[in-house]
Design a protein around this motif. Sequence first.
Motif, PDB file in Angstrom:
ATOM      1  N   VAL A   1       0.852  -1.188   0.000  1.00  0.00           N
ATOM      2  CA  VAL A   1       0.000   0.000   0.000  1.00  0.00           C
ATOM      3  C   VAL A   1       0.888   1.239   0.000  1.00  0.00           C
ATOM      4  O   VAL A   1       1.783   1.375   0.854  1.00  0.00           O
ATOM      5  CB  VAL A   1      -0.937   0.030   1.227  1.00  0.00           C
ATOM      6  CG1 VAL A   1      -1.885   1.224   1.134  1.00  0.00           C
ATOM      7  CG2 VAL A   1      -1.726  -1.268   1.319  1.00  0.00           C
ATOM      8  N   GLY A   2       0.648   2.150  -0.956  1.00  0.00           N
ATOM      9  CA  GLY A   2       1.433   3.375  -1.027  1.00  0.00           C
ATOM     10  C   GLY A   2       0.940   4.412  -0.033  1.00  0.00           C
ATOM     11  O   GLY A   2      -0.107   4.239   0.614  1.00  0.00           O
ATOM     12  N   PRO A   3       1.648   5.532   0.120  1.00  0.00           N
ATOM     13  CA  PRO A   3       1.242   6.598   1.053  1.00  0.00           C
ATOM     14  C   PRO A   3      -0.135   7.168   0.765  1.00  0.00           C
ATOM     15  O   PRO A   3      -0.821   7.640   1.678  1.00  0.00           O
ATOM     16  CB  PRO A   3       2.332   7.670   0.849  1.00  0.00           C
ATOM     17  CG  PRO A   3       3.494   6.925   0.282  1.00  0.00           C
ATOM     18  CD  PRO A   3       2.918   5.834  -0.555  1.00  0.00           C
ATOM     19  N   ASP A   4      -0.556   7.095  -0.497  1.00  0.00           N
ATOM     20  CA  ASP A   4      -1.870   7.612  -0.879  1.00  0.00           C
ATOM     21  C   ASP A   4      -2.969   6.555  -0.763  1.00  0.00           C
ATOM     22  O   ASP A   4      -4.118   6.804  -1.121  1.00  0.00           O
ATOM     23  CB  ASP A   4      -1.835   8.163  -2.299  1.00  0.00           C
ATOM     24  CG  ASP A   4      -1.302   7.142  -3.306  1.00  0.00           C
ATOM     25  OD1 ASP A   4      -0.904   6.037  -2.876  1.00  0.00           O
ATOM     26  OD2 ASP A   4      -1.280   7.458  -4.520  1.00  0.00           O
ATOM     27  N   GLY A   5      -2.619   5.377  -0.276  1.00  0.00           N
ATOM     28  CA  GLY A   5      -3.604   4.314  -0.114  1.00  0.00           C
ATOM     29  C   GLY A   5      -3.818   3.451  -1.335  1.00  0.00           C
ATOM     30  O   GLY A   5      -4.632   2.520  -1.302  1.00  0.00           O
ATOM     31  N   VAL A   6      -3.089   3.738  -2.415  1.00  0.00           N
ATOM     32  CA  VAL A   6      -3.235   2.956  -3.647  1.00  0.00           C
ATOM     33  C   VAL A   6      -2.403   1.676  -3.532  1.00  0.00           C
ATOM     34  O   VAL A   6      -1.243   1.704  -3.103  1.00  0.00           O
ATOM     35  CB  VAL A   6      -2.793   3.776  -4.876  1.00  0.00           C
ATOM     36  CG1 VAL A   6      -2.846   2.917  -6.139  1.00  0.00           C
ATOM     37  CG2 VAL A   6      -3.678   5.004  -5.027  1.00  0.00           C
ATOM     38  N   VAL A   7      -3.003   0.561  -3.926  1.00  0.00           N
ATOM     39  CA  VAL A   7      -2.300  -0.720  -3.896  1.00  0.00           C
ATOM     40  C   VAL A   7      -1.483  -0.867  -5.173  1.00  0.00           C
ATOM     41  O   VAL A   7      -1.994  -0.713  -6.282  1.00  0.00           O
ATOM     42  CB  VAL A   7      -3.293  -1.886  -3.769  1.00  0.00           C
ATOM     43  CG1 VAL A   7      -2.565  -3.231  -3.842  1.00  0.00           C
ATOM     44  CG2 VAL A   7      -4.077  -1.787  -2.468  1.00  0.00           C
ATOM     45  N   THR A   8      -0.198  -1.159  -5.015  1.00  0.00           N
ATOM     46  CA  THR A   8       0.690  -1.339  -6.153  1.00  0.00           C
ATOM     47  C   THR A   8       1.419  -2.676  -6.028  1.00  0.00           C
ATOM     48  O   THR A   8       1.531  -3.239  -4.942  1.00  0.00           O
ATOM     49  CB  THR A   8       1.734  -0.208  -6.239  1.00  0.00           C
ATOM     50  OG1 THR A   8       2.544  -0.227  -5.044  1.00  0.00           O
ATOM     51  CG2 THR A   8       1.064   1.139  -6.368  1.00  0.00           C
ATOM     52  N   GLY A   9       1.922  -3.152  -7.152  1.00  0.00           N
ATOM     53  CA  GLY A   9       2.705  -4.381  -7.171  1.00  0.00           C
ATOM     54  C   GLY A   9       4.040  -4.119  -7.827  1.00  0.00           C
ATOM     55  O   GLY A   9       4.245  -4.465  -8.996  1.00  0.00           O
TER      56      GLY A   9
END
Length: 260
Positions: A120-128
């Motif tokens: 989870v990134g600082p903005d709440g977006v899930v990344t892989g």
Amino acid sequence: MSEYDKVRVGRLVLKGEKLKTKKRKHKKQGRDEEGTTVRDEDASAHGGWWKTVRIEEITGSIGIEFGNQTYVKALDNGLFTLGAPHSEGEGPAPEEILTAIKVNDTKIALKSGYGKYLRVGPDGVVTGRSDAVGAMEQWEPVFQDGKLALLGCNGCFMSVAQDDDSVVAVSKTAGKDEIMQIRSSTARENENVKELPAEEQGSLAQVEENYVRKFQKFQDKKLRINTQSRSGLQKAREEGNLHEILLDRRSKMKSDRYCK
């Protein structure tokens, strides 16, 4: 070969004794006629991908399903979105399949088909985009009342954004938008477990009658079933001592061939 070697050696047969031919035992093909196979209709509707109900089952190839027949899909830029709906009987597409790896007794890591771990990134977006598993790449499956939500490292639950279908983790509570199904295609442990014998299929009353028919012997050939309350049989079945309780109930009728 000598003449002696040609003599067939066998058991001694006395005069007047009849030889008994051995009957060959053939293994039954398939299941017994009385056996029953439980079909998982939910898994069949999802192409054989079955719903996990505890963390120990979340391992290997899995799909994260939000709603019905729609799965989290990995994009080549490291982001995730909600894939297109599937027809009944279809499982997740290749880009919708993740690999679950157990980290400890309560947490897992998830790897996309691109070989990168989810975080989870600082903005709440899930990344892989992670190459290794650290504290930021760990997820905690939370099961409660038959429902499942996935808690990220930021203390928020995974969900799908309503505006653009991107995958995020921004809610501190697990509402209806955070409820998901994690489906697996690996073989379940109980698939190789032998099914219940014919005597133990049906209600507890039927089970007791089946064992009475099997073990109790009377000259008048009438069934004599213990009329005392069966309230303890369900607990005995759950605790694994059903046979002992049934034997005790039959022994009180003084007709069981295994009772004194």
